[in-house]
Motif scaffolding. Sequence first.
Motif, PDB file in Angstrom:
ATOM      1  N   PRO A 179     -12.896   0.720  14.954  1.00 15.23           N
ATOM      2  CA  PRO A 179     -11.725  -0.147  14.752  1.00 15.23           C
ATOM      3  C   PRO A 179     -11.278  -0.256  13.298  1.00 15.23           C
ATOM      4  N   VAL A 180     -12.242  -0.302  12.367  1.00 10.69           N
ATOM      5  CA  VAL A 180     -11.877  -0.417  10.949  1.00 10.69           C
ATOM      6  C   VAL A 180     -11.140   0.833  10.491  1.00 10.69           C
ATOM      7  N   LEU A 181     -11.646   2.021  10.867  1.00 13.75           N
ATOM      8  CA  LEU A 181     -10.980   3.257  10.452  1.00 13.75           C
ATOM      9  C   LEU A 181      -9.647   3.453  11.156  1.00 13.75           C
ATOM     10  N   GLU A 182      -9.576   3.055  12.441  1.00 10.23           N
ATOM     11  CA  GLU A 182      -8.315   3.196  13.177  1.00 10.23           C
ATOM     12  C   GLU A 182      -7.233   2.274  12.622  1.00 10.23           C
ATOM     13  N   LYS A 183      -7.645   1.202  11.953  1.00 10.71           N
ATOM     14  CA  LYS A 183      -6.667   0.245  11.434  1.00 10.71           C
ATOM     15  C   LYS A 183      -6.061   0.695  10.110  1.00 10.71           C
ATOM     16  N   ILE A 184      -6.616   1.734   9.496  1.00 11.58           N
ATOM     17  CA  ILE A 184      -6.031   2.268   8.262  1.00 11.58           C
ATOM     18  C   ILE A 184      -4.708   2.936   8.610  1.00 11.58           C
TER      19      ILE A 184
ATOM     20  N   GLN B 101       0.830  -1.207   0.000  1.00 10.47           N
ATOM     21  CA  GLN B 101       0.000   0.000   0.000  1.00 10.47           C
ATOM     22  C   GLN B 101       0.862   1.255   0.000  1.00 10.47           C
ATOM     23  N   ALA B 102       1.979   1.218   0.729  1.00  4.76           N
ATOM     24  CA  ALA B 102       2.869   2.384   0.771  1.00  4.76           C
ATOM     25  C   ALA B 102       3.434   2.681  -0.615  1.00  4.76           C
ATOM     26  N   GLU B 103       3.805   1.638  -1.361  1.00  2.00           N
ATOM     27  CA  GLU B 103       4.310   1.839  -2.713  1.00  2.00           C
ATOM     28  C   GLU B 103       3.226   2.429  -3.613  1.00  2.00           C
ATOM     29  N   ALA B 104       1.993   1.925  -3.452  1.00  2.00           N
ATOM     30  CA  ALA B 104       0.886   2.449  -4.260  1.00  2.00           C
ATOM     31  C   ALA B 104       0.596   3.903  -3.917  1.00  2.00           C
ATOM     32  N   ASP B 105       0.671   4.257  -2.632  1.00  2.00           N
ATOM     33  CA  ASP B 105       0.416   5.636  -2.225  1.00  2.00           C
ATOM     34  C   ASP B 105       1.486   6.564  -2.765  1.00  2.00           C
ATOM     35  N   ALA B 106       2.752   6.124  -2.732  1.00  2.00           N
ATOM     36  CA  ALA B 106       3.837   6.951  -3.257  1.00  2.00           C
ATOM     37  C   ALA B 106       3.678   7.190  -4.754  1.00  2.00           C
ATOM     38  N   ALA B 107       3.077   6.223  -5.452  1.00  2.00           N
ATOM     39  CA  ALA B 107       2.849   6.365  -6.890  1.00  2.00           C
ATOM     40  C   ALA B 107       1.528   7.055  -7.207  1.00  2.00           C
ATOM     41  N   GLY B 108       0.794   7.496  -6.181  1.00  2.00           N
ATOM     42  CA  GLY B 108      -0.484   8.164  -6.391  1.00  2.00           C
ATOM     43  C   GLY B 108      -1.586   7.233  -6.841  1.00  2.00           C
ATOM     44  N   GLU B 109      -1.497   5.953  -6.464  1.00  2.00           N
ATOM     45  CA  GLU B 109      -2.460   4.954  -6.929  1.00  2.00           C
ATOM     46  C   GLU B 109      -3.507   4.596  -5.880  1.00  2.00           C
ATOM     47  N   ILE B 110      -3.580   5.358  -4.788  1.00  2.42           N
ATOM     48  CA  ILE B 110      -4.621   5.145  -3.781  1.00  2.42           C
ATOM     49  C   ILE B 110      -5.592   6.315  -3.845  1.00  2.42           C
ATOM     50  N   GLY B 111      -6.873   5.997  -4.007  1.00  4.74           N
ATOM     51  CA  GLY B 111      -7.904   7.021  -3.959  1.00  4.74           C
ATOM     52  C   GLY B 111      -8.392   7.164  -2.527  1.00  4.74           C
ATOM     53  N   TRP B 112      -8.147   8.302  -1.917  1.00  3.49           N
ATOM     54  CA  TRP B 112      -8.415   8.463  -0.489  1.00  3.49           C
ATOM     55  C   TRP B 112      -9.854   8.867  -0.190  1.00  3.49           C
ATOM     56  N   ASP B 113     -10.750   8.685  -1.143  1.00  2.00           N
ATOM     57  CA  ASP B 113     -12.188   8.770  -0.881  1.00  2.00           C
ATOM     58  C   ASP B 113     -12.651   7.359  -0.557  1.00  2.00           C
ATOM     59  N   ILE B 114     -12.661   7.001   0.728  1.00  2.00           N
ATOM     60  CA  ILE B 114     -12.848   5.609   1.112  1.00  2.00           C
ATOM     61  C   ILE B 114     -14.301   5.324   1.494  1.00  2.00           C
ATOM     62  N   SER B 115     -14.621   4.033   1.513  1.00  2.00           N
ATOM     63  CA  SER B 115     -15.937   3.559   1.925  1.00  2.00           C
ATOM     64  C   SER B 115     -15.746   2.367   2.853  1.00  2.00           C
ATOM     65  N   VAL B 116     -16.748   2.146   3.703  1.00  2.00           N
ATOM     66  CA  VAL B 116     -16.696   1.056   4.682  1.00  2.00           C
ATOM     67  C   VAL B 116     -17.969   0.233   4.568  1.00  2.00           C
ATOM     68  N   ASP B 117     -17.810  -1.069   4.697  1.00  2.00           N
ATOM     69  CA  ASP B 117     -18.970  -1.969   4.693  1.00  2.00           C
ATOM     70  C   ASP B 117     -18.520  -3.297   5.283  1.00  2.00           C
ATOM     71  N   SER B 118     -19.411  -4.271   5.292  1.00  2.00           N
ATOM     72  CA  SER B 118     -19.083  -5.603   5.799  1.00  2.00           C
ATOM     73  C   SER B 118     -19.735  -6.643   4.916  1.00  2.00           C
ATOM     74  N   THR B 119     -19.278  -7.875   5.038  1.00  2.00           N
ATOM     75  CA  THR B 119     -19.854  -8.986   4.295  1.00  2.00           C
ATOM     76  C   THR B 119     -19.867 -10.223   5.178  1.00  2.00           C
TER      77      THR B 119
ATOM     78  N   PRO C 135       2.811   7.599   9.027  1.00  2.00           N
ATOM     79  CA  PRO C 135       1.858   6.891   8.162  1.00  2.00           C
ATOM     80  C   PRO C 135       0.584   7.701   7.986  1.00  2.00           C
ATOM     81  N   ARG C 136      -0.022   7.572   6.834  1.00  2.00           N
ATOM     82  CA  ARG C 136      -1.282   8.281   6.586  1.00  2.00           C
ATOM     83  C   ARG C 136      -2.444   7.461   7.133  1.00  2.00           C
ATOM     84  N   LYS C 137      -3.300   8.096   7.908  1.00  2.00           N
ATOM     85  CA  LYS C 137      -4.440   7.437   8.520  1.00  2.00           C
ATOM     86  C   LYS C 137      -5.773   8.102   8.167  1.00  2.00           C
ATOM     87  N   LYS C 138      -5.731   9.353   7.740  1.00  2.00           N
ATOM     88  CA  LYS C 138      -6.961  10.126   7.546  1.00  2.00           C
ATOM     89  C   LYS C 138      -7.337  10.179   6.073  1.00  2.00           C
ATOM     90  N   PRO C 139      -8.560   9.755   5.714  1.00  2.00           N
ATOM     91  CA  PRO C 139      -9.005   9.844   4.320  1.00  2.00           C
ATOM     92  C   PRO C 139      -9.450  11.257   3.966  1.00  2.00           C
TER      93      PRO C 139
END
Length: 309
Positions: free
Chosen positions: A190-195, A82-100, A205-209
């Motif tokens: 817990p899910v958001l704190e684990k980001i 994930q860190a490599e993807a973030d450095a390359a600008g490949e993470i979209g920080w508009d996040i969503s949460v759900d469960s299955t 580390p980046r934690k805030k979307p």
Amino acid sequence: MGRGDLTNAEWERLRPFLPFSNGRCGRWRDHRQVINGILHRVRTGVQWRDLPERFGPWKTVYERHRLWSADGTWERLLRQVQAEADAAGEIGWDISVDSTVVRAHQHAAGARTDPPRLPPQRGRSSRTPGRDAVAEPRRPPGGGGAEGEGLGRSRGGFTTKIHLSADGRCGPLSLIVTPGQRADCTQFEPVLEKIRVPRIGPGRPRKKPDSFAADRAYSNGPCREYLRRRGIRHTIPEKIDSQAARLRKGSRGGRPPRFDEERYKKRNTVERAINKLKHARAVATRYDKRGYIFLGTATAAALVIWLRA
């Protein structure tokens, strides 16, 4: 190279962050061969004893997966990718949460009631690149029966629920496993704190979307207060009963929560991330008795998603 095995490029991305023998506790079997065996089982859901011989002894493959699920190696590998993807600008920080909800096979029941044993210290060394911040090994969670192992009762039998967050490009950012009947809103924080996406180089580390979207299962006061406290812009539809209660109070009910309809349409990214995770048959159906091992299985599946995005 077999179908589903690591390519040379994928292996080179993982190799620097894998543990190696310290010369005192024996020698690791070839990591690439063992990881390919683990990924084969995650993808197909085959029993460990039925792994093809080209992956080596099945017991070695299983024990490596159990160890790395217990000491957090899978999670560290996921964060590095994930860190490599973030450095390359490949993470979209508009996040969503759900469960299955995941159906648990009958073989997933029957784990020992005593807590899992501590992972051994084999292969740890402070000289390993990228491992300077590794915490001391802790006892993996579990024990105490089905509830402690993340197995919940339902009319159809045992179920497990995976709570996850996903970025704007359908990549899983964090995963938590609970019993199947556990409410979504209880695992919201817990899910958001684990980001936690590390930086390549100096920096925290980046934690805030940038923004957050979720369905009505997360529409309550504590969830909204948590997001406001962290300064996270969010889009969560208001429940019908909450809306009626607010209207009954008149001016004392306050203003309706802000809702961005266009942003909410992008919440499907987390649904698509769940779809990708469940392509792995060992995630779509739980076979692991221990909850922490099943979490490691889901994390390994998420790692493959990031490697092959």
